[in-house]
Design a protein around this motif. Structure first.
Motif, PDB file in Angstrom:
ATOM      1  N   LYS A   1     -85.237  61.044-100.014  1.00  0.00           N
ATOM      2  CA  LYS A   1     -84.011  61.811 -99.843  1.00  0.00           C
ATOM      3  C   LYS A   1     -83.899  62.803-101.006  1.00  0.00           C
ATOM      4  O   LYS A   1     -84.394  62.546-102.103  1.00  0.00           O
ATOM      5  N   ASP A   2     -83.211  63.904-100.773  1.00  0.00           N
ATOM      6  CA  ASP A   2     -83.092  64.917-101.815  1.00  0.00           C
ATOM      7  C   ASP A   2     -82.510  64.327-103.095  1.00  0.00           C
ATOM      8  O   ASP A   2     -82.979  64.625-104.200  1.00  0.00           O
ATOM      9  N   ALA A   3     -81.500  63.486-102.950  1.00  0.00           N
ATOM     10  CA  ALA A   3     -80.863  62.903-104.128  1.00  0.00           C
ATOM     11  C   ALA A   3     -81.836  62.011-104.886  1.00  0.00           C
ATOM     12  O   ALA A   3     -81.884  62.032-106.127  1.00  0.00           O
ATOM     13  N   ASP A   4     -82.641  61.238-104.164  1.00  0.00           N
ATOM     14  CA  ASP A   4     -83.610  60.365-104.829  1.00  0.00           C
ATOM     15  C   ASP A   4     -84.730  61.188-105.465  1.00  0.00           C
ATOM     16  O   ASP A   4     -85.216  60.845-106.551  1.00  0.00           O
ATOM     17  N   ALA A   5     -85.157  62.256-104.809  1.00  0.00           N
ATOM     18  CA  ALA A   5     -86.182  63.118-105.397  1.00  0.00           C
ATOM     19  C   ALA A   5     -85.673  63.741-106.696  1.00  0.00           C
ATOM     20  O   ALA A   5     -86.413  63.840-107.687  1.00  0.00           O
ATOM     21  N   ARG A   6     -84.410  64.133-106.715  1.00  0.00           N
ATOM     22  CA  ARG A   6     -83.835  64.687-107.947  1.00  0.00           C
ATOM     23  C   ARG A   6     -83.738  63.622-109.030  1.00  0.00           C
ATOM     24  O   ARG A   6     -83.933  63.901-110.221  1.00  0.00           O
ATOM     25  N   SER A   7     -83.451  62.396-108.623  1.00  0.00           N
ATOM     26  CA  SER A   7     -83.383  61.306-109.609  1.00  0.00           C
ATOM     27  C   SER A   7     -84.753  61.031-110.217  1.00  0.00           C
ATOM     28  O   SER A   7     -84.874  60.841-111.429  1.00  0.00           O
ATOM     29  N   VAL A   8     -85.780  61.007-109.377  1.00  0.00           N
ATOM     30  CA  VAL A   8     -87.143  60.826-109.890  1.00  0.00           C
ATOM     31  C   VAL A   8     -87.491  61.956-110.854  1.00  0.00           C
ATOM     32  O   VAL A   8     -88.065  61.732-111.922  1.00  0.00           O
ATOM     33  N   ALA A   9     -87.131  63.174-110.494  1.00  0.00           N
ATOM     34  CA  ALA A   9     -87.393  64.316-111.369  1.00  0.00           C
ATOM     35  C   ALA A   9     -86.658  64.163-112.694  1.00  0.00           C
ATOM     36  O   ALA A   9     -87.220  64.443-113.765  1.00  0.00           O
ATOM     37  N   ALA A  10     -85.415  63.715-112.642  1.00  0.00           N
ATOM     38  CA  ALA A  10     -84.639  63.540-113.873  1.00  0.00           C
ATOM     39  C   ALA A  10     -85.315  62.558-114.817  1.00  0.00           C
ATOM     40  O   ALA A  10     -85.352  62.768-116.039  1.00  0.00           O
ATOM     41  N   TYR A  11     -85.856  61.500-114.254  1.00  0.00           N
ATOM     42  CA  TYR A  11     -86.541  60.503-115.084  1.00  0.00           C
ATOM     43  C   TYR A  11     -87.876  61.031-115.607  1.00  0.00           C
ATOM     44  O   TYR A  11     -88.163  60.949-116.810  1.00  0.00           O
TER      45      TYR A  11
END
Length: 381
Positions: A233-243
């Protein structure tokens, strides 16, 4: 599932994607065959309870209490929450039941014994729980959970010891993928695959499509994007990127801007007597796609100038792509990727060494040359 230094070598057909009884995992300790995950009562998970499934993920134990090999990456899955475990169990139980017996495991003695697994677990495994860091955002913690647990990214990107356990203190520091000949570059070093200096959008695009304006994924990572991260999901992809964007090497001075000179490598130029031949090879085989100056083509072929895959000290991926071709994954966001043909039958060892040295030393690239012996070894199985 990559664990215990394993590598997928057989991809099942789409209609077998969750039966997996004839998918092989080659390891330095022998062959592991994946198991039937459908709810068939005699050969699959039909008689497993949600507690049994949780025990497998969290404790690395089968429904009867038998110890599982860490080729099933419970060393990472132990961080998965019970609610996510139950959701996975419910999904698998909803699949059509397929009767397909599991193959006997092909691990060599003593690695095939419960005693050996007990010793290994005593040394290297304790059931865990994901601990959110209070000083970090909810987005960052979600990314850490996905990368460390469900994604088990360290299974490939962390070096392992002689017994296949991840080396302590070297998380995400880069490692060879056993039995495949590909290098999983360091995620905490901007000279390799670190994304600390990328934008969030760059990281998300690579995870979801396999390509961005800086690079494209190939080899085992292409399989990961095709079968896994493109569905984030877009939100999870952004979370992975943040980490991922916060990962840094523990080695002092390791972070440098991608594409700049590495002080370990003196600037290299192809010898004058070979420069003409090297340039001719590049123009004949590469320039039509990657450009006269290694500038690439936006959305199709990444630039070779400043390309970290080209500049890596570890030559495995560069040699593998030139010899066997490079194929980004077909994804929803990039359904028709541009691939690179293999040149194994076209280039001799001397030409391979010369061409790769030219690419590593042109357009501002300053990586060490490829020796003839290294080019020859790259052809070995």
């Amino acid at each position: 599932m990559h664990g215990w230094a394993t590598a997928w070598v057989v991809t099942p057909r789409a209609d077998q994607a969750l039966t997996l009884a004839d998918a092989q995992l080659l390891t330095p300790f022998g062959t592991v065959y994946s198991s039937n995950l459908t709810p068939d009562k005699s050969t699959g998970l039909g008689q497993w309870s949600a507690d049994d499934f949780w025990d497998a993920l969290h404790h690395g134990r089968s429904s009867g209490g038998r110890l599982l090999t860490p080729a099933f990456p419970y060393t990472s899955y132990t961080l998965i929450t019970r609610s996510d475990s139950d959701a996975l169990y419910a999904y698998l139980q909803s699949l059509p039941a397929t009767q397909q017996a599991n193959q006997p495991q092909g691990l060599r003695f003593p690695f095939d014994s419960q005693a050996a697994l007990w010793i290994w677990r005593t040394l290297y495994f304790s059931p865990g729980k994901f601990q959110a860091q209070p000083g970090r955002s909810a987005d960052w913690n979600r990314g850490a959970y996905l990368v460390q647990g469900l994604g088990h990214c360290s299974a490939c990107h962390t070096p392992r010891n002689a017994l296949g356990a991840e080396r302590g203190g070297a998380a995400f520091a880069g490692a060879m993928v056993p039995e495949q000949g590909w290098y999983a570059p360091a995620l905490n070093d901007t000279r390799e695959a670190g994304v600390a200096q990328w934008t969030e959008a760059d990281v998300v695009q690579l995870l979801q499509t396999g390509i961005n304006n800086k690079t494209s994924v190939m080899g085992p990572m292409a399989d990961v994007v095709a079968g896994s991260t493109q569905f984030l999901k877009d939100a999870d992809a952004r979370s992975v990127a943040a980490y991922l964007r916060t990962l840094k090497s523990p080695l002092p001075g390791a972070e440098r801007h991608a594409g700049t000179a590495d002080p370990r490598n003196a600037p290299v130029a192809v010898r004058a007597e070979s420069a003409g031949a090297a340039q001719k090879l590049y123009k004949s085989h590469c320039a039509s796609c990657y450009g006269e100056q290694g500038e690439g083509q936006t959305g199709a072929f990444p630039a070779l100038a400043g390309n970290r895959a080209v500049l890596l000290d570890n030559l495995a991926n560069l040699m593998r792509v030139i010899l066997q071709g490079g194929y980004p994954p077909s994804t929803h966001g990039n359904p028709r990727p541009h691939g690179m043909p293999p040149f194994q039958q076209v280039l001799g060892d001397a030409e391979l060494a010369l061409l790769s040295s030219y690419v590593r030393a042109s357009w501002g690239n300053t990586a060490s040359p490829v020796e003839l012996a290294e080019a020859h070894r790259a052809r070995e199985p």
